[in-house]
Design a protein around this motif. Sequence first.
Motif, PDB file in Angstrom:
ATOM      1  N   GLY A   1       8.204  -4.760  -2.266  1.00  0.00           N
ATOM      2  CA  GLY A   1       8.987  -4.800  -2.153  1.00  0.00           C
ATOM      3  C   GLY A   1       9.156  -5.426   0.030  1.00  0.00           C
ATOM      4  O   GLY A   1       9.913  -5.564   0.259  1.00  0.00           O
ATOM      5  N   GLU A   2       8.070  -5.191   0.616  1.00  0.00           N
ATOM      6  CA  GLU A   2       7.366  -5.117   1.581  1.00  0.00           C
ATOM      7  C   GLU A   2       6.787  -6.385   2.120  1.00  0.00           C
ATOM      8  O   GLU A   2       4.897  -6.059   1.890  1.00  0.00           O
ATOM      9  N   PRO A   3       6.948  -7.397   2.162  1.00  0.00           N
ATOM     10  CA  PRO A   3       5.534  -8.156   2.411  1.00  0.00           C
ATOM     11  C   PRO A   3       5.512  -8.209   3.483  1.00  0.00           C
ATOM     12  O   PRO A   3       5.508  -6.728   4.923  1.00  0.00           O
ATOM     13  N   SER A   4       3.346  -7.961   4.190  1.00  0.00           N
ATOM     14  CA  SER A   4       2.830  -8.031   5.285  1.00  0.00           C
ATOM     15  C   SER A   4       3.726  -8.376   6.505  1.00  0.00           C
ATOM     16  O   SER A   4       3.995  -9.636   6.418  1.00  0.00           O
ATOM     17  N   ALA A   5       3.231  -8.201   7.624  1.00  0.00           N
ATOM     18  CA  ALA A   5       3.569  -8.745   8.725  1.00  0.00           C
ATOM     19  C   ALA A   5       3.499  -9.977   9.109  1.00  0.00           C
ATOM     20  O   ALA A   5       3.938 -10.481   9.261  1.00  0.00           O
ATOM     21  N   GLY A   6       2.238 -10.605   8.845  1.00  0.00           N
ATOM     22  CA  GLY A   6       1.720 -11.756   8.601  1.00  0.00           C
ATOM     23  C   GLY A   6       2.437 -12.497   8.090  1.00  0.00           C
ATOM     24  O   GLY A   6       2.519 -13.835   8.144  1.00  0.00           O
TER      25      GLY A   6
ATOM     26  N   LYS B   1       4.573 -14.730  -6.337  1.00  0.00           N
ATOM     27  CA  LYS B   1       3.499 -14.077  -6.491  1.00  0.00           C
ATOM     28  C   LYS B   1       3.263 -12.818  -6.813  1.00  0.00           C
ATOM     29  O   LYS B   1       3.018 -12.642  -8.386  1.00  0.00           O
ATOM     30  N   CYS B   2       4.119 -12.214  -6.429  1.00  0.00           N
ATOM     31  CA  CYS B   2       4.578 -10.636  -7.433  1.00  0.00           C
ATOM     32  C   CYS B   2       5.183 -10.912  -8.649  1.00  0.00           C
ATOM     33  O   CYS B   2       4.654 -10.266  -9.553  1.00  0.00           O
TER      34      CYS B   2
ATOM     35  N   GLU C   1      -2.816  -5.587   0.791  1.00  0.00           N
ATOM     36  CA  GLU C   1      -2.332  -6.214  -0.454  1.00  0.00           C
ATOM     37  C   GLU C   1      -0.975  -4.732  -0.957  1.00  0.00           C
ATOM     38  O   GLU C   1      -1.997  -3.943  -1.250  1.00  0.00           O
ATOM     39  N   PRO C   2       0.145  -5.023  -2.157  1.00  0.00           N
ATOM     40  CA  PRO C   2      -0.166  -3.829  -2.489  1.00  0.00           C
ATOM     41  C   PRO C   2       0.321  -3.435  -3.876  1.00  0.00           C
ATOM     42  O   PRO C   2       0.490  -2.532  -4.739  1.00  0.00           O
ATOM     43  N   SER C   3      -0.576  -4.051  -4.807  1.00  0.00           N
ATOM     44  CA  SER C   3      -1.627  -4.623  -5.308  1.00  0.00           C
ATOM     45  C   SER C   3      -2.681  -4.308  -6.196  1.00  0.00           C
ATOM     46  O   SER C   3      -3.181  -5.090  -5.053  1.00  0.00           O
ATOM     47  N   VAL C   4      -3.321  -4.122  -7.301  1.00  0.00           N
ATOM     48  CA  VAL C   4      -4.198  -4.415  -7.688  1.00  0.00           C
ATOM     49  C   VAL C   4      -4.468  -5.358  -8.958  1.00  0.00           C
ATOM     50  O   VAL C   4      -3.161  -4.481  -9.651  1.00  0.00           O
TER      51      VAL C   4
ATOM     52  N   LEU D   1      -2.171  -3.830 -14.051  1.00  0.00           N
ATOM     53  CA  LEU D   1      -1.485  -3.810 -12.463  1.00  0.00           C
ATOM     54  C   LEU D   1      -0.881  -2.515 -12.113  1.00  0.00           C
ATOM     55  O   LEU D   1      -0.860  -1.763 -12.729  1.00  0.00           O
ATOM     56  N   THR D   2      -1.682  -2.834 -11.536  1.00  0.00           N
ATOM     57  CA  THR D   2      -1.141  -1.085 -10.665  1.00  0.00           C
ATOM     58  C   THR D   2      -0.746  -1.727  -8.749  1.00  0.00           C
ATOM     59  O   THR D   2      -1.590  -2.462  -7.923  1.00  0.00           O
ATOM     60  N   PHE D   3       0.536  -0.788  -9.184  1.00  0.00           N
ATOM     61  CA  PHE D   3       1.220  -0.814  -7.506  1.00  0.00           C
ATOM     62  C   PHE D   3       0.726   0.638  -6.494  1.00  0.00           C
ATOM     63  O   PHE D   3       0.446   1.309  -7.099  1.00  0.00           O
TER      64      PHE D   3
END
Length: 420
Positions: free
Chosen positions: A112-117, A130-131, A218-221, A239-241
């Motif tokens: 729920g937190e897109p990276s700053a870029g 994508k999520c 990324e927040p996931s693998v 899927l791992t968050f």
Amino acid sequence: MTTVQVVVVGSGYAGSAVAKQLDALAETDNVEVTLVDRREHFVHKIGALRAATIEGWDEKVLIPRDKLLKHGKIIVGVVTEVTSEAVKLDSGESIPFDYCVLATGAVNRSPGEPSAGITSEKDLRDYFSKCVAQVKGAESIAIVGGGVVGVELAGEIKSFYPDKAVSIVQAGPTLISHSQPSLPPKFHKALNAQLEALGIRVFLNAKAKMDLADFGSEPSVVGKRTIPLSDGQEITADLTFLCVGATPNTETFPSEWLDTSKHVHVDLQMRVLNAQGEVMPGVFAVGDVCALAENKMAYFANQMVSIAVKNISALVKGKTPSAKYSLHQSPSDLVMVVPLGPRSGVMYTGFTGVLGPFVTTLAKSKDLFVSKTWGDFNGVAPGQESSNGFALFKVSVVAAVSVLVSVITTRFMQTPSESV
């Protein structure tokens, strides 16, 4: 009359609120507000986990800022440095100020937190798409981290995809273990019961033996793997968050304004202090960046906003600021609302005790404050542009009940109104 320049750094919940309220001073006190943020759209984080879980919610959580201010201006840019006199941007522009409010918030590692870029509307929508694709394509999902974010994410996924296997791995003895003050056993009992009813497995006192480098930024693998746990158990997930930690966004602030955890030193008037405890004239901070010993919550941040606005308004008028923030450290001050999808959740306040799915759904779970937040930005949430009479009646009934719930759960926490 000389125009008073106010710069607000960061347009999250607290920054947007303080900018909007200070912007109103333009009509009476010749104040010009400049709001600076790296994104054109506000990301409604309270609903972002649902946007990362199901299609169609991205348009609800990406809110345009163009209607927020009536008089001031919004600059989309990256702040590179904040000094006691100006805010500097990556464009080379330097914005001098009479008053500055730091409201850059904190970043949580989660879907729920897109990276700053990720800043443009298109890139944000692509990120959430994508999520959603990752969640839909997985049969088994592991969530590392059992704080509020990890628990809510598990509830969202299991509510919309009941056939998926969902597990939470938590290093501590309870879920949501970092609340200040601690949540009572009855809350944990109710939460655990609902998670069990949803079919979510919970592993307590267990650390996931994973290399965090696997996640990168990324927040996931994605990809099937067996995850060994510190207690000797293991879980398998494709899927791992990662849902751990909250880091304040303060890297562009002077180090002498920060404590060891990189939060901003403030007094109860929300004025920024240096390492010696001296007030930095004209510089304020609100929200999650503040080094205050209490839970980081939007409701508390709004109270900080009120204090900062009153004190800046007093200074603009040539008066002595006197409004002070009241810390929420007593068990009677405690409030926690944890939705588990749109129809489940647990709520606790020191006044009401534990409340179940019905009240939690009305208060937060169903809408996740989408309608209210769009209204805060002077907009209308998608799907609510036009409604027939019956729909309006239903909305009115739900709104009335929600207001009643809100009064019950927040009235006892309200700090007295303070004049300036």
